[in-house]
Motif scaffolding. Structure first.
Motif, PDB file in Angstrom:
ATOM      1  N   GLY A   1      89.520  28.159  35.276  1.00 54.72           N
ATOM      2  CA  GLY A   1      88.649  28.132  34.058  1.00 54.72           C
ATOM      3  C   GLY A   1      87.374  27.994  34.363  1.00 54.72           C
ATOM      4  N   MET A   2      87.034  27.064  35.476  1.00 55.47           N
ATOM      5  CA  MET A   2      85.616  26.740  35.909  1.00 55.47           C
ATOM      6  C   MET A   2      85.005  27.825  36.709  1.00 55.47           C
ATOM      7  SD  MET A   2      85.553  23.504  34.967  1.00 55.47           S
ATOM      8  CE  MET A   2      84.305  22.535  35.792  1.00 55.47           C
ATOM      9  N   THR A   3      83.533  27.931  36.295  1.00 59.84           N
ATOM     10  CA  THR A   3      82.789  28.834  37.397  1.00 59.84           C
ATOM     11  C   THR A   3      81.935  27.940  38.154  1.00 59.84           C
ATOM     12  OG1 THR A   3      82.685  30.386  35.216  1.00 59.84           O
ATOM     13  CG2 THR A   3      80.926  30.361  37.036  1.00 59.84           C
ATOM     14  N   VAL A   4      81.910  28.225  39.373  1.00 58.34           N
ATOM     15  CA  VAL A   4      81.114  27.802  40.445  1.00 58.34           C
ATOM     16  C   VAL A   4      79.879  28.225  40.132  1.00 58.34           C
ATOM     17  CG1 VAL A   4      80.992  27.381  42.800  1.00 58.34           C
ATOM     18  CG2 VAL A   4      83.179  27.692  41.916  1.00 58.34           C
TER      19      VAL A   4
ATOM     20  N   ALA B   1      80.390  18.697  41.407  1.00 54.60           N
ATOM     21  CA  ALA B   1      80.722  18.122  40.404  1.00 54.60           C
ATOM     22  C   ALA B   1      81.032  18.947  39.153  1.00 54.60           C
ATOM     23  CB  ALA B   1      79.733  16.965  39.840  1.00 54.60           C
ATOM     24  N   PRO B   2      82.124  18.530  38.517  1.00 54.76           N
ATOM     25  CA  PRO B   2      82.481  19.311  37.233  1.00 54.76           C
ATOM     26  C   PRO B   2      81.880  19.140  35.924  1.00 54.76           C
ATOM     27  CG  PRO B   2      84.257  17.724  37.484  1.00 54.76           C
ATOM     28  CD  PRO B   2      82.943  17.466  38.401  1.00 54.76           C
ATOM     29  N   PHE B   3      81.452  20.111  35.033  1.00 60.59           N
ATOM     30  CA  PHE B   3      80.801  19.918  33.783  1.00 60.59           C
ATOM     31  C   PHE B   3      81.318  20.678  32.668  1.00 60.59           C
ATOM     32  CE2 PHE B   3      77.665  18.668  37.191  1.00 60.59           C
ATOM     33  CZ  PHE B   3      77.085  17.485  36.557  1.00 60.59           C
ATOM     34  N   ARG B   4      81.419  20.081  31.562  1.00 56.98           N
ATOM     35  CA  ARG B   4      82.044  20.894  30.483  1.00 56.98           C
ATOM     36  C   ARG B   4      81.119  20.551  29.214  1.00 56.98           C
ATOM     37  NH1 ARG B   4      86.456  19.616  33.215  1.00 56.98           N
ATOM     38  NH2 ARG B   4      88.050  21.336  33.225  1.00 56.98           N
ATOM     39  N   TYR B   5      80.659  22.031  28.724  1.00 56.98           N
ATOM     40  CA  TYR B   5      79.729  21.918  27.561  1.00 56.98           C
ATOM     41  C   TYR B   5      80.441  22.050  26.257  1.00 56.98           C
ATOM     42  CZ  TYR B   5      75.288  23.093  25.194  1.00 56.98           C
ATOM     43  OH  TYR B   5      74.132  23.079  24.249  1.00 56.98           O
TER      44      TYR B   5
ATOM     45  N   HIS C   1      73.842  32.454  32.342  1.00 55.67           N
ATOM     46  CA  HIS C   1      75.053  33.125  32.443  1.00 55.67           C
ATOM     47  C   HIS C   1      76.250  32.868  31.243  1.00 55.67           C
ATOM     48  CE1 HIS C   1      73.704  34.502  36.217  1.00 55.67           C
ATOM     49  NE2 HIS C   1      73.301  33.055  36.319  1.00 55.67           N
ATOM     50  N   GLY C   2      75.697  32.051  30.283  1.00 51.97           N
ATOM     51  CA  GLY C   2      76.744  31.589  29.227  1.00 51.97           C
ATOM     52  C   GLY C   2      77.838  30.802  29.679  1.00 51.97           C
ATOM     53  N   CYS C   3      77.841  29.912  30.993  1.00 52.23           N
ATOM     54  CA  CYS C   3      78.847  29.515  31.430  1.00 52.23           C
ATOM     55  C   CYS C   3      78.985  27.875  30.449  1.00 52.23           C
ATOM     56  CB  CYS C   3      78.824  28.757  32.873  1.00 52.23           C
ATOM     57  SG  CYS C   3      78.594  30.397  33.927  1.00 52.23           S
ATOM     58  N   THR C   4      80.208  27.515  30.198  1.00 52.25           N
ATOM     59  CA  THR C   4      80.495  26.274  29.556  1.00 52.25           C
ATOM     60  C   THR C   4      81.353  25.433  30.109  1.00 52.25           C
ATOM     61  OG1 THR C   4      82.180  27.301  28.189  1.00 52.25           O
ATOM     62  CG2 THR C   4      79.846  27.044  27.127  1.00 52.25           C
ATOM     63  N   GLU C   5      81.988  25.976  31.478  1.00 54.49           N
ATOM     64  CA  GLU C   5      82.837  25.103  32.293  1.00 54.49           C
ATOM     65  C   GLU C   5      82.342  25.484  33.678  1.00 54.49           C
ATOM     66  OE1 GLU C   5      87.052  26.189  31.133  1.00 54.49           O
ATOM     67  OE2 GLU C   5      86.824  24.385  29.770  1.00 54.49           O
ATOM     68  N   VAL C   6      81.708  24.451  34.121  1.00 55.57           N
ATOM     69  CA  VAL C   6      80.951  24.817  35.517  1.00 55.57           C
ATOM     70  C   VAL C   6      81.303  23.573  36.511  1.00 55.57           C
ATOM     71  CG1 VAL C   6      78.551  24.835  36.579  1.00 55.57           C
ATOM     72  CG2 VAL C   6      78.950  25.748  34.229  1.00 55.57           C
ATOM     73  N   GLU C   7      81.811  24.163  37.760  1.00 55.14           N
ATOM     74  CA  GLU C   7      81.562  23.371  38.723  1.00 55.14           C
ATOM     75  C   GLU C   7      80.273  23.566  39.418  1.00 55.14           C
ATOM     76  OE1 GLU C   7      83.305  20.616  41.369  1.00 55.14           O
ATOM     77  OE2 GLU C   7      84.326  21.201  39.953  1.00 55.14           O
ATOM     78  N   ALA C   8      79.615  22.494  39.698  1.00 60.31           N
ATOM     79  CA  ALA C   8      78.190  22.652  39.905  1.00 60.31           C
ATOM     80  C   ALA C   8      78.201  22.288  41.422  1.00 60.31           C
ATOM     81  CB  ALA C   8      76.922  21.538  39.176  1.00 60.31           C
ATOM     82  N   VAL C   9      77.536  23.102  42.193  1.00 56.94           N
ATOM     83  CA  VAL C   9      77.788  22.908  43.611  1.00 56.94           C
ATOM     84  C   VAL C   9      76.198  23.278  44.499  1.00 56.94           C
ATOM     85  CG1 VAL C   9      78.751  23.709  45.891  1.00 56.94           C
ATOM     86  CG2 VAL C   9      80.122  23.706  43.594  1.00 56.94           C
ATOM     87  N   LEU C  10      75.681  22.291  45.127  1.00 56.99           N
ATOM     88  CA  LEU C  10      74.664  22.504  45.946  1.00 56.99           C
ATOM     89  C   LEU C  10      74.725  22.299  47.168  1.00 56.99           C
ATOM     90  CD1 LEU C  10      71.886  20.739  43.820  1.00 56.99           C
ATOM     91  CD2 LEU C  10      71.985  23.152  44.066  1.00 56.99           C
ATOM     92  N   ASP C  11      74.126  23.109  48.272  1.00 57.60           N
ATOM     93  CA  ASP C  11      74.218  22.960  49.593  1.00 57.60           C
ATOM     94  C   ASP C  11      73.550  21.534  49.972  1.00 57.60           C
ATOM     95  OD1 ASP C  11      74.488  23.531  52.247  1.00 57.60           O
ATOM     96  OD2 ASP C  11      72.463  24.298  52.583  1.00 57.60           O
TER      97      ASP C  11
ATOM     98  N   LEU D   1      83.887  30.656  52.548  1.00 59.87           N
ATOM     99  CA  LEU D   1      84.641  29.443  52.618  1.00 59.87           C
ATOM    100  C   LEU D   1      84.554  28.712  51.166  1.00 59.87           C
ATOM    101  CD1 LEU D   1      83.248  27.908  55.722  1.00 59.87           C
ATOM    102  CD2 LEU D   1      85.385  28.850  55.674  1.00 59.87           C
ATOM    103  N   LEU D   2      83.713  29.009  50.294  1.00 57.22           N
ATOM    104  CA  LEU D   2      83.669  28.015  49.059  1.00 57.22           C
ATOM    105  C   LEU D   2      84.113  28.750  48.092  1.00 57.22           C
ATOM    106  CD1 LEU D   2      81.802  25.901  47.922  1.00 57.22           C
ATOM    107  CD2 LEU D   2      80.314  27.477  47.097  1.00 57.22           C
ATOM    108  N   ALA D   3      85.494  28.243  47.611  1.00 50.67           N
ATOM    109  CA  ALA D   3      86.213  28.475  46.321  1.00 50.67           C
ATOM    110  C   ALA D   3      86.278  30.131  46.175  1.00 50.67           C
ATOM    111  CB  ALA D   3      85.400  27.867  45.226  1.00 50.67           C
TER     112      ALA D   3
END
Length: 239
Positions: free
Chosen positions: A153-156, A125-129, A106-116, A167-169
């Motif tokens: 600016g973060m994408t979940v 956890a937040p990650f930035r490329y 998806h071309g995301c470089t600012e990501v809030e990675a979320v797993l059930d 419920l989730l953001a």
């Protein structure tokens, strides 16, 4: 570079083998079915690639966070294979793998990675490329989906939004992304260059939720998985 990558941290099993620039991959049902399907899938992919376990430069596995049973299965089989083939192990955080898949798909470089995380909770956890590499947080979090705070600016990204859609953001953008084995292959060269590979005995799952005790069945399943993996590696090397 010849690599094997395994992730069983979610309800989907991901396996991939890389030989040079060529990649072979497999996905299927995970969770309780991972232990039965993982070794046959690995064998087939190595056969397709024309590789033996001893020809691998490393075995990467998703160390979590994620399903306790899945993480133990991946860790046990990885250890068994690595011990028998005498190759290093590369533990990779599953949330980092989610971020990389979100970038790739998806071309995301600012990501809030979320797993059930089940039990009405999510791992996050937040990650930035930046400059071709991921900037990782010092630690990962666990919270109720409605408690997740996402910076502007973060994408979940992950697998939790369909489970907790309201419920989730709800104000943040969302993309579907899984901790795929092919994403692990893309991450592996940089992590190996950083010296993140470890001997088989040091390959351990990453738990966020505290659940240390194992049932007798879980312990026996791990022993059986490790023994089967070691046998598979020995048989493959002899071919």
């Amino acid at each position: 570079m010849n690599l094997l990558a395994i992730d069983t941290s979610t309800d989907t099993l991901f396996v991939a083998v890389q030989q040079g620039d060529a990649v072979w991959q497999h996905s299927g049902p995970g969770a309780q079915q991972s232990s039965a399907q993982l070794l046959p899938a690995i064998r087939q992919l190595l056969k397709d690639a024309g590789l033996t376990f001893k020809q691998l430069d490393a075995i990467a596995f998703g160390r979590g966070p994620g399903s306790f049973t899945g993480l133990r299965t991946a860790c046990a089989i990885t250890q068994g294979l690595a011990f028998a083939a005498k190759v290093p192990v590369l533990p990779i955080d599953s949330l980092l793998t989610v971020a990389e898949e979100a970038r790739h798909q998806h071309g995301c470089t600012e990501v809030e990675a979320v797993l059930d995380a089940r039990m009405n909770e999510v791992y996050h956890a937040p990650f930035r490329y930046v400059d071709g590499q991921w900037i990782e947080p010092e630690d990962f979090g666990l919270c109720a989906p409605q408690a997740l705070q996402v910076a502007a600016g973060m994408t979940v990204a992950g697998n939790a939004q369909p489970i907790y859609p309201e419920l989730l953001a709800p104000a943040a953008p969302h993309v579907q992304a899984m901790p795929t084995a092919t994403a692990m292959l893309r991450l592996a060269p940089a992590l190996l260059a950083k010296g993140c590979a470890v001997p088989a005995e040091e390959a351990l799952p990453r738990y966020i939720r505290d659940k240390v005790a194992k049932t007798t069945a879980e312990r026996e399943a791990e022993k059986a998985a490790a023994a089967a993996a070691a046998l598979a590696a020995t048989d493959n090397a002899a071919q």
